[in-house]
Design an enzyme around this catalytic site. Sequence first.
Site, PDB file in Angstrom:
ATOM      1  N   LYS A  44       0.747  -1.801  -0.302  1.00  0.00           N
ATOM      2  CA  LYS A  44      -0.238   0.169  -0.044  1.00  0.00           C
ATOM      3  C   LYS A  44       0.958   1.286   0.659  1.00  0.00           C
ATOM      4  CE  LYS A  44      -3.777  -1.574   1.929  1.00  0.00           C
ATOM      5  NZ  LYS A  44      -3.578  -3.163   2.041  1.00  0.00           N
ATOM      6  N   ASP A  78      -1.434  -2.579  -4.103  1.00  0.00           N
ATOM      7  CA  ASP A  78      -2.889  -2.446  -3.396  1.00  0.00           C
ATOM      8  C   ASP A  78      -3.653  -1.010  -4.093  1.00  0.00           C
ATOM      9  OD1 ASP A  78      -2.571  -4.515  -2.649  1.00  0.00           O
ATOM     10  OD2 ASP A  78      -2.599  -4.300  -0.741  1.00  0.00           O
ATOM     11  N   ARG A 131      -4.730  -6.299 -10.614  1.00  0.00           N
ATOM     12  CA  ARG A 131      -5.580  -6.996 -10.361  1.00  0.00           C
ATOM     13  C   ARG A 131      -6.865  -6.062 -10.161  1.00  0.00           C
ATOM     14  NH1 ARG A 131      -4.482  -6.373  -4.248  1.00  0.00           N
ATOM     15  NH2 ARG A 131      -2.716  -8.311  -4.605  1.00  0.00           N
ATOM     16  N   LYS A 134     -13.328  -5.604  -6.579  1.00  0.00           N
ATOM     17  CA  LYS A 134     -15.159  -5.098  -5.840  1.00  0.00           C
ATOM     18  C   LYS A 134     -14.525  -3.596  -5.631  1.00  0.00           C
ATOM     19  CE  LYS A 134     -18.473  -8.768  -6.197  1.00  0.00           C
ATOM     20  NZ  LYS A 134     -18.685  -8.973  -5.870  1.00  0.00           N
ATOM     21  N   GLY A 135     -14.090  -3.221  -4.798  1.00  0.00           N
ATOM     22  CA  GLY A 135     -13.911  -2.521  -3.664  1.00  0.00           C
ATOM     23  C   GLY A 135     -13.890  -2.205  -2.760  1.00  0.00           C
ATOM     24  N   LYS A 148     -24.964  -2.217  -5.053  1.00  0.00           N
ATOM     25  CA  LYS A 148     -23.922  -4.264  -5.787  1.00  0.00           C
ATOM     26  C   LYS A 148     -24.095  -4.808  -7.223  1.00  0.00           C
ATOM     27  CE  LYS A 148     -23.717  -9.028  -4.189  1.00  0.00           C
ATOM     28  NZ  LYS A 148     -22.703  -9.077  -4.847  1.00  0.00           N
ATOM     29  N   THR A 173     -11.756 -12.233  -6.147  1.00  0.00           N
ATOM     30  CA  THR A 173     -12.871 -11.987  -5.601  1.00  0.00           C
ATOM     31  C   THR A 173     -13.644 -13.825  -5.198  1.00  0.00           C
ATOM     32  OG1 THR A 173     -15.330 -11.979  -6.480  1.00  0.00           O
ATOM     33  CG2 THR A 173     -14.343 -12.783  -8.158  1.00  0.00           C
ATOM     34  N   HIS A 174     -14.778 -13.611  -4.293  1.00  0.00           N
ATOM     35  CA  HIS A 174     -14.972 -14.769  -3.995  1.00  0.00           C
ATOM     36  C   HIS A 174     -16.502 -14.749  -4.201  1.00  0.00           C
ATOM     37  CE1 HIS A 174     -12.035 -12.471  -0.674  1.00  0.00           C
ATOM     38  NE2 HIS A 174     -11.373 -13.360  -0.802  1.00  0.00           N
ATOM     39  N   ARG A 235     -12.456  -3.911   7.628  1.00  0.00           N
ATOM     40  CA  ARG A 235     -12.570  -3.624   6.226  1.00  0.00           C
ATOM     41  C   ARG A 235     -13.433  -4.871   6.191  1.00  0.00           C
ATOM     42  NH1 ARG A 235      -8.693  -0.276   5.154  1.00  0.00           N
ATOM     43  NH2 ARG A 235      -7.574  -1.795   4.321  1.00  0.00           N
ATOM     44  N   ARG A 236     -12.584  -5.977   6.294  1.00  0.00           N
ATOM     45  CA  ARG A 236     -13.506  -7.213   6.545  1.00  0.00           C
ATOM     46  C   ARG A 236     -14.651  -7.684   6.777  1.00  0.00           C
ATOM     47  NH1 ARG A 236      -9.007  -6.821   3.307  1.00  0.00           N
ATOM     48  NH2 ARG A 236     -10.638  -5.786   2.518  1.00  0.00           N
TER      49      ARG A 236
HETATM   50  C1  LIG Z   1      -6.335 -10.616  -3.171  1.00  0.00           C
HETATM   51  C2  LIG Z   1      -7.555  -9.908  -3.129  1.00  0.00           C
HETATM   52  C3  LIG Z   1      -7.086  -8.283  -2.846  1.00  0.00           C
HETATM   53  C4  LIG Z   1      -7.794  -7.434  -2.613  1.00  0.00           C
HETATM   54  N1  LIG Z   1      -7.106  -5.784  -3.056  1.00  0.00           N
HETATM   55  C5  LIG Z   1      -8.298  -5.318  -2.773  1.00  0.00           C
HETATM   56  C6  LIG Z   1      -7.442  -3.460  -3.151  1.00  0.00           C
HETATM   57  O1  LIG Z   1      -6.159  -3.438  -2.962  1.00  0.00           O
HETATM   58  N2  LIG Z   1      -8.242  -2.169  -2.853  1.00  0.00           N
HETATM   59  C7  LIG Z   1      -9.385  -2.778  -2.395  1.00  0.00           C
HETATM   60  O2  LIG Z   1     -10.603  -1.756  -2.339  1.00  0.00           O
HETATM   61  N3  LIG Z   1     -10.401  -3.838  -2.159  1.00  0.00           N
HETATM   62  C8  LIG Z   1      -9.024  -4.989  -2.116  1.00  0.00           C
HETATM   63  N4  LIG Z   1      -9.629  -6.122  -1.820  1.00  0.00           N
HETATM   64  C9  LIG Z   1     -11.225  -6.380  -1.347  1.00  0.00           C
HETATM   65  C10 LIG Z   1     -12.307  -6.334  -2.352  1.00  0.00           C
HETATM   66  O3  LIG Z   1     -12.343  -5.021  -3.179  1.00  0.00           O
HETATM   67  C11 LIG Z   1     -13.902  -7.123  -1.963  1.00  0.00           C
HETATM   68  O4  LIG Z   1     -14.302  -5.474  -1.331  1.00  0.00           O
HETATM   69  C12 LIG Z   1     -13.975  -8.202  -1.183  1.00  0.00           C
HETATM   70  O5  LIG Z   1     -12.342  -9.192  -1.997  1.00  0.00           O
HETATM   71  C13 LIG Z   1     -15.414  -9.034  -0.921  1.00  0.00           C
HETATM   72  O6  LIG Z   1     -15.957  -8.759  -2.586  1.00  0.00           O
HETATM   73  P1  LIG Z   1     -16.116  -9.473  -3.254  1.00  0.00           P
HETATM   74  O7  LIG Z   1     -15.260 -10.354  -5.018  1.00  0.00           O
HETATM   75  O8  LIG Z   1     -15.426 -11.418  -2.730  1.00  0.00           O
HETATM   76  O9  LIG Z   1     -17.832  -9.903  -3.757  1.00  0.00           O
HETATM   77  P2  LIG Z   1     -18.760  -9.850  -2.248  1.00  0.00           P
HETATM   78  O10 LIG Z   1     -20.093  -9.918  -3.324  1.00  0.00           O
HETATM   79  O11 LIG Z   1     -17.914  -8.927  -1.505  1.00  0.00           O
HETATM   80  O12 LIG Z   1     -18.525 -11.499  -1.503  1.00  0.00           O
HETATM   81  C14 LIG Z   1     -19.283 -12.373  -2.130  1.00  0.00           C
HETATM   82  C15 LIG Z   1     -18.911 -13.664  -1.024  1.00  0.00           C
HETATM   83  O13 LIG Z   1     -17.769 -14.278  -0.601  1.00  0.00           O
HETATM   84  C16 LIG Z   1     -17.692 -14.283   0.557  1.00  0.00           C
HETATM   85  N5  LIG Z   1     -16.933 -13.229   1.351  1.00  0.00           N
HETATM   86  C17 LIG Z   1     -15.911 -11.796   0.709  1.00  0.00           C
HETATM   87  N6  LIG Z   1     -15.885 -11.450   1.887  1.00  0.00           N
HETATM   88  C18 LIG Z   1     -15.320 -11.734   2.462  1.00  0.00           C
HETATM   89  C19 LIG Z   1     -14.929 -11.533   4.282  1.00  0.00           C
HETATM   90  N7  LIG Z   1     -14.191 -10.459   4.379  1.00  0.00           N
HETATM   91  N8  LIG Z   1     -15.267 -12.992   4.833  1.00  0.00           N
HETATM   92  C20 LIG Z   1     -15.407 -13.755   4.260  1.00  0.00           C
HETATM   93  N9  LIG Z   1     -16.510 -14.179   3.430  1.00  0.00           N
HETATM   94  C21 LIG Z   1     -15.953 -13.360   2.719  1.00  0.00           C
HETATM   95  C22 LIG Z   1     -19.059 -14.257   1.019  1.00  0.00           C
HETATM   96  O14 LIG Z   1     -19.417 -15.242   1.424  1.00  0.00           O
HETATM   97  C23 LIG Z   1     -19.775 -13.409   0.666  1.00  0.00           C
HETATM   98  O15 LIG Z   1     -21.303 -13.730   0.275  1.00  0.00           O
HETATM   99  C24 LIG Z   1      -9.613  -7.456  -2.664  1.00  0.00           C
HETATM  100  C25 LIG Z   1      -9.726  -8.804  -2.391  1.00  0.00           C
HETATM  101  C26 LIG Z   1      -9.059  -9.890  -2.928  1.00  0.00           C
HETATM  102  C27 LIG Z   1      -9.528 -10.918  -2.425  1.00  0.00           C
END
Ligand SMILES: Cc1cc2nc3c(=O)[nH]c(=O)nc-3n(C[C@H](O)[C@H](O)[C@H](O)COP(=O)(O)OP(=O)(O)OC[C@H]3O[C@@H](n4cnc5c(N)ncnc54)[C@H](O)[C@@H]3O)c2cc1C
Length: 254
Positions: A44, A78, A131, A134-135, A148, A173-174, A235-236
Amino acid sequence: MAVTLDSLGESVGTEQEAHKAAEVYHRLLDWISALKLNANISVKLTQMGLELSPGLAETIAESLANHAHAMNNFVRIDMEDSSLTQITLEIVRRLHARPGLRDSIGVVIQSYLYRSEADIEQLLSDGISVRLCKGAYNEPAQVAFPSKADVDANFIRLSCMLLDSPVYHGLATHDEAMIAATRSYASQHRIDPSRFEFQMLYGVRRDLQRRLINEGYNVRVYVPFGREWYPYFMRRLAERPANVLFIARNLFRS
Ligand SMILES: Cc1cc2nc3c(=O)[nH]c(=O)nc-3n(C[C@H](O)[C@H](O)[C@H](O)COP(=O)(O)OP(=O)(O)OC[C@H]3O[C@@H](n4cnc5c(N)ncnc54)[C@H](O)[C@@H]3O)c2cc1C
């Protein structure tokens, strides 16, 4: 699985702290090389002093990118809140243009920002690895999609742009719907799974991480570590309030 290591910390208050934070990353690059790990680093810029002086952060990031280049490794910058998007992209573009650093530095784009499509066009024309996520920050409707559904639709649109380019990118993304959409775009357009990777947070959806590996996709796990965990952790939690219950239950059990 591949890994990206994040030494937790952001918004340092002094130049000394910025250099100290960078030192951890220099040591990581040496250890990754010595132990032959399939790992890179995620950094960062506010931890490298961006809010004190952009010049300081750029100098530190340049020395990390040079070190990564010497070790045949890679630095992912990041993306933080939207007040820092422009300066972060400017720094990454300047460093990427330096001799030798082409394959050593990349950045993050967030699909919740309206500006991201234009930013990706620019980054792709420079050949910079992205990378896409979503943010994770709380952004106002002036700069980011409030709904969303729009963030998700933009994620899919932007991931297709990335998949069409010859550069190796990460889709972070997850969300199974995002993963399914990108997989189906890749297979329809005969884009080999070796040309991109999925990225997920350490410990989140391990089942999905394993499944993707078993199906032949590249997966990189983001592993944060260190003492400065508070802003990251908050944030998490904000992302998924159910984590509060999850953690409380596990604390109680242990
Ligand atoms: C490798 C990586 C690097 C990232 N780097 C950045 C960055 O540089 N800047 C930035 O702004 N954001 C970053 N993020 C965070 C990202 O922007 C999202 O806030 C985060 O990944 C949740 O979004 P999602 O795409 O998983 O979808 P969502 O729609 O938020 O989640 C989909 C599903 O994933 C699961 N899930 C998501 N988050 C969590 C969690 N914290 N704990 C448990 N389960 C969860 C849940 O089952 C949820 O229903 C990063 C994420 C990842 C995976």
